[in-house]
Design a protein around this motif. Structure first.
Motif, PDB file in Angstrom:
ATOM      1  N   VAL A 180      39.694  17.699 -24.922  1.00 15.58           N
ATOM      2  CA  VAL A 180      40.796  16.888 -25.473  1.00 15.58           C
ATOM      3  C   VAL A 180      40.226  15.573 -26.015  1.00 15.58           C
ATOM      4  N   GLY A 181      39.341  15.727 -26.998  1.00 18.71           N
ATOM      5  CA  GLY A 181      38.722  14.566 -27.635  1.00 18.71           C
ATOM      6  C   GLY A 181      39.537  14.089 -28.817  1.00 18.71           C
ATOM      7  N   ASN A 182      38.840  13.580 -29.831  1.00 25.17           N
ATOM      8  CA  ASN A 182      39.505  12.954 -30.991  1.00 25.17           C
ATOM      9  C   ASN A 182      40.520  13.864 -31.666  1.00 25.17           C
ATOM     10  N   VAL A 183      40.133  15.097 -31.961  1.00 29.25           N
ATOM     11  CA  VAL A 183      41.048  16.000 -32.665  1.00 29.25           C
ATOM     12  C   VAL A 183      42.130  16.505 -31.713  1.00 29.25           C
ATOM     13  N   ALA A 184      41.706  17.017 -30.558  1.00 26.46           N
ATOM     14  CA  ALA A 184      42.664  17.723 -29.692  1.00 26.46           C
ATOM     15  C   ALA A 184      43.715  16.782 -29.106  1.00 26.46           C
ATOM     16  N   TYR A 185      43.394  15.506 -28.943  1.00 30.65           N
ATOM     17  CA  TYR A 185      44.429  14.585 -28.443  1.00 30.65           C
ATOM     18  C   TYR A 185      45.611  14.588 -29.424  1.00 30.65           C
ATOM     19  N   HIS A 186      45.310  14.492 -30.720  1.00 31.54           N
ATOM     20  CA  HIS A 186      46.387  14.481 -31.731  1.00 31.54           C
ATOM     21  C   HIS A 186      47.042  15.855 -31.847  1.00 31.54           C
ATOM     22  N   LEU A 187      46.246  16.908 -31.671  1.00 34.22           N
ATOM     23  CA  LEU A 187      46.821  18.261 -31.687  1.00 34.22           C
ATOM     24  C   LEU A 187      47.830  18.399 -30.539  1.00 34.22           C
ATOM     25  N   CYS A 188      47.452  17.921 -29.365  1.00 32.35           N
ATOM     26  CA  CYS A 188      48.349  18.002 -28.196  1.00 32.35           C
ATOM     27  C   CYS A 188      49.659  17.261 -28.471  1.00 32.35           C
ATOM     28  N   ARG A 189      49.565  16.153 -29.188  1.00 33.69           N
ATOM     29  CA  ARG A 189      50.793  15.394 -29.507  1.00 33.69           C
ATOM     30  C   ARG A 189      51.737  16.264 -30.351  1.00 33.69           C
ATOM     31  N   HIS A 190      51.209  16.920 -31.384  1.00 29.76           N
ATOM     32  CA  HIS A 190      52.053  17.795 -32.220  1.00 29.76           C
ATOM     33  C   HIS A 190      52.644  18.926 -31.374  1.00 29.76           C
ATOM     34  N   LEU A 191      51.818  19.508 -30.522  1.00 30.02           N
ATOM     35  CA  LEU A 191      52.279  20.654 -29.719  1.00 30.02           C
ATOM     36  C   LEU A 191      53.350  20.214 -28.729  1.00 30.02           C
ATOM     37  N   HIS A 192      53.115  19.065 -28.105  1.00 31.58           N
ATOM     38  CA  HIS A 192      54.069  18.522 -27.131  1.00 31.58           C
ATOM     39  C   HIS A 192      55.411  18.226 -27.821  1.00 31.58           C
ATOM     40  N   GLU A 193      55.325  17.645 -29.013  1.00 31.95           N
ATOM     41  CA  GLU A 193      56.560  17.303 -29.746  1.00 31.95           C
ATOM     42  C   GLU A 193      57.360  18.548 -30.100  1.00 31.95           C
ATOM     43  N   GLU A 194      56.648  19.684 -30.248  1.00 38.58           N
ATOM     44  CA  GLU A 194      57.386  20.913 -30.573  1.00 38.58           C
ATOM     45  C   GLU A 194      57.785  21.705 -29.326  1.00 38.58           C
ATOM     46  N   GLY A 195      57.479  21.167 -28.154  1.00 37.48           N
ATOM     47  CA  GLY A 195      57.948  21.820 -26.927  1.00 37.48           C
ATOM     48  C   GLY A 195      57.002  22.839 -26.332  1.00 37.48           C
ATOM     49  N   ALA A 196      55.721  22.794 -26.744  1.00 39.23           N
ATOM     50  CA  ALA A 196      54.743  23.706 -26.125  1.00 39.23           C
ATOM     51  C   ALA A 196      54.346  23.169 -24.751  1.00 39.23           C
ATOM     52  N   GLN A 197      53.880  24.086 -23.880  1.00 40.84           N
ATOM     53  CA  GLN A 197      53.369  23.662 -22.563  1.00 40.84           C
ATOM     54  C   GLN A 197      51.847  23.632 -22.642  1.00 40.84           C
ATOM     55  N   LEU A 198      51.269  22.530 -22.192  1.00 45.73           N
ATOM     56  CA  LEU A 198      49.826  22.362 -22.366  1.00 45.73           C
ATOM     57  C   LEU A 198      49.058  22.510 -21.071  1.00 45.73           C
ATOM     58  N   VAL A 199      47.959  23.251 -21.146  1.00 42.07           N
ATOM     59  CA  VAL A 199      46.987  23.298 -20.051  1.00 42.07           C
ATOM     60  C   VAL A 199      45.684  22.804 -20.680  1.00 42.07           C
ATOM     61  N   VAL A 200      45.081  21.764 -20.112  1.00 35.91           N
ATOM     62  CA  VAL A 200      43.908  21.178 -20.777  1.00 35.91           C
ATOM     63  C   VAL A 200      42.706  21.112 -19.844  1.00 35.91           C
ATOM     64  N   THR A 201      41.538  21.029 -20.488  1.00 35.76           N
ATOM     65  CA  THR A 201      40.325  20.771 -19.732  1.00 35.76           C
ATOM     66  C   THR A 201      39.377  19.939 -20.586  1.00 35.76           C
ATOM     67  N   ASP A 202      38.480  19.221 -19.917  1.00 38.95           N
ATOM     68  CA  ASP A 202      37.439  18.453 -20.609  1.00 38.95           C
ATOM     69  C   ASP A 202      36.400  18.072 -19.568  1.00 38.95           C
ATOM     70  N   ILE A 203      35.144  17.893 -20.015  1.00 37.48           N
ATOM     71  CA  ILE A 203      34.126  17.423 -19.075  1.00 37.48           C
ATOM     72  C   ILE A 203      34.271  15.915 -18.853  1.00 37.48           C
ATOM     73  N   ASN A 204      35.092  15.288 -19.711  1.00 33.69           N
ATOM     74  CA  ASN A 204      35.373  13.854 -19.584  1.00 33.69           C
ATOM     75  C   ASN A 204      36.729  13.690 -18.869  1.00 33.69           C
ATOM     76  N   LYS A 205      36.679  13.186 -17.637  1.00 30.64           N
ATOM     77  CA  LYS A 205      37.898  13.112 -16.804  1.00 30.64           C
ATOM     78  C   LYS A 205      38.963  12.180 -17.401  1.00 30.64           C
ATOM     79  N   GLU A 206      38.495  11.100 -18.063  1.00 25.69           N
ATOM     80  CA  GLU A 206      39.470  10.160 -18.662  1.00 25.69           C
ATOM     81  C   GLU A 206      40.272  10.832 -19.775  1.00 25.69           C
ATOM     82  N   ALA A 207      39.583  11.663 -20.557  1.00 24.75           N
ATOM     83  CA  ALA A 207      40.264  12.367 -21.653  1.00 24.75           C
ATOM     84  C   ALA A 207      41.341  13.298 -21.081  1.00 24.75           C
TER      85      ALA A 207
END
Ligand code: NAI
Ligand code: COI
Length: 364
Positions: free
Chosen positions: A181-208
């Motif tokens: 969930v870096g630069n691109v996927a953070y914004h992708l998640c925003r679009h998906l969330h706004e459309e009502g998708a359910q998100l499951v995420v992972t990253d090696i960076n805990k803050e992300a």
């Protein structure tokens, strides 16, 4: 690795090794093909295990850019740079200035932009040495960080893929497993969330990960568990080769649609997905939003024009599925066919001799 054998196999035009001892710059600029125009592709900074890994990455990514730019309808060829080093520790101003001078030396055959490990600020530093750089600060009249544009394109392409798999392009209620969930996927998640998708995420960076949990109510899983998540869509948005012999049997998704470059470990994995009935949105078609955005700078950047073009990634992905169905071929092969048809069509017209001042011998 037999370098020239590899270059010949995929018909690369040029590879430039850049070394600057003072700043620690070690970079490889790979120019795959300039049939359609100057090679445009980002600069990745990464810690590679070996120099050979870095060379292979630059070569694979630059070839991907040839296909990406061709499939997106851009008048651009394919190139890419990798800088060997840790973007968190090894960057310095002199390094990017030295790199900028190497780009300037190519006199427009290669134009750069951001990729994993590089930022708008790095592009601004390169800009001190060369004009052949995009994605610099909007204050210079540029388009800035390409990641939100890439994310919008992936979102549009994902909807086309969902339409193919489920008969409706709505993402409401769909479970999307997002890897990275870096630069691109953070914004992708925003679009998906706004459309009502359910998100499951992972990253090696805990803050992300935490940011996605806080901002979009995402559920977090450990990096290796993302392949086992019960989901409708797998969105690879980290590095490449995550669709491979090990992961294909673990994925429950009916759709694979994400921003990462080179998602298939090998081309045969596209065939495996096709046989399993998994709808794969080819990486270089779905993630072209960023390059479409920065390419618009060549005409004097106009955000509305760029966004209108990125929105049509939906249609381009749908076209790939149409070719796949028509010719009974995997979607990655269909995308290659679409890109190659464009390059080969224009290659013929390029063979016409065009005179310039160097062809006129003057002897007085
Ligand atoms: N930034 C752009 O506009 C474009 C990016 N891409 C591709 O999309 C992908 C993501 O790019 P960005 O978001 O810009 O990069 P980024 O570096 O901001 O994000 C990648 C994320 O993946 C995470 N990651 C790395 N290895 C991981 C692993 N094994 N498991 C889970 N997470 C992992 C990193 O910690 C990071 O947060 C890359 O493959 C890039 O080449 C493609 C087109 C344009
Ligand atoms: C980040 C983009 C502007 C270009 C690129 O390198 C890509 O699309 O992978």
């Amino acid at each position: 690795m037999e370098l020239f054998t590899y270059l010949e196999e995929y018909d690369y035009e040029q590879v430039v090794f850049c070394q600057d001892k003072e700043s620690g710059l070690k970079a490889i600029i790979a120019i795959h093909d300039t049939t359609l125009g100057p090679a445009l592709g980002g600069t990745r900074m990464w810690t590679y295990d070996t120099e050979e890994d870095a060379i292979i990455d630059a070569l694979r990514l630059s070839r991907g850019m040839t296909y990406k730019n061709a499939a997106a309808g851009l008048n651009l060829g394919g190139g890419k740079t990798v800088i060997i080093g840790d973007p968190k520790k090894d960057k310095n101003e002199a390094m990017f200035r030295a790199f900028g001078r190497y780009i300037q030396g190519l006199n427009g055959r290669y134009i750069t932009a951001e990729d994993v490990g590089t930022t708008v600020q790095d592009m601004d530093t390169i800009y001190q040495e060369t004009n052949f750089v995009t994605g610099i600060s909007p204050a210079f009249g540029s388009s800035g960080n390409p990641s939100p544009a890439t994310a919008f394109g992936v979102y549009r392409g994902m909807k086309a893929a969902v339409n193919e798999a489920f008969g409706s392009d709505s993402l409401e209620g769909k479970v999307v497993a997002v890897q990275g969930v870096g630069n691109v996927a953070y914004h992708l998640c925003r679009h998906l969330h706004e459309e009502g998708a359910q998100l499951v995420v992972t990253d090696i960076n805990k803050e992300a990960v935490q940011r996605a949990v806080d901002d979009f109510g995402a559920k977090a899983v450990d990096p290796d568990d993302i392949y086992d998540v019960e989901c409708d869509i797998y969105a690879p948005c980290a590095l490449g080769a995550t669709v491979n012999d090990d992961t294909i049997s673990r994925l429950s998704a009916k759709v694979i649609a994400g921003s990462a470059n080179n998602q298939l470990a090998e081309s045969r994995h596209g065939e495996a997905l096709y046989e399993k009935g998994i709808v794969y949105a080819p990486d270089y078609v779905i993630n072209a939003g960023g390059v479409i955005n920065v390419a618009d700078e060549l005409y004097g950047y106009n955000r509305e024009r760029a966004m209108n073009r990125i929105e049509k990634i939906y249609d381009n992905i749908a076209k790939v599925f149409e070719i796949s169905r028509r010719d009974s071929i995997p979607t990655n092969v269909a995308a290659d066919r679409m890109a190659e048809e464009r390059i080969n069509g224009l290659n013929k017209s390029r063979s016409t001799f065009l005179q310039n001042e160097h062809h006129i011998i003057s002897r007085r």
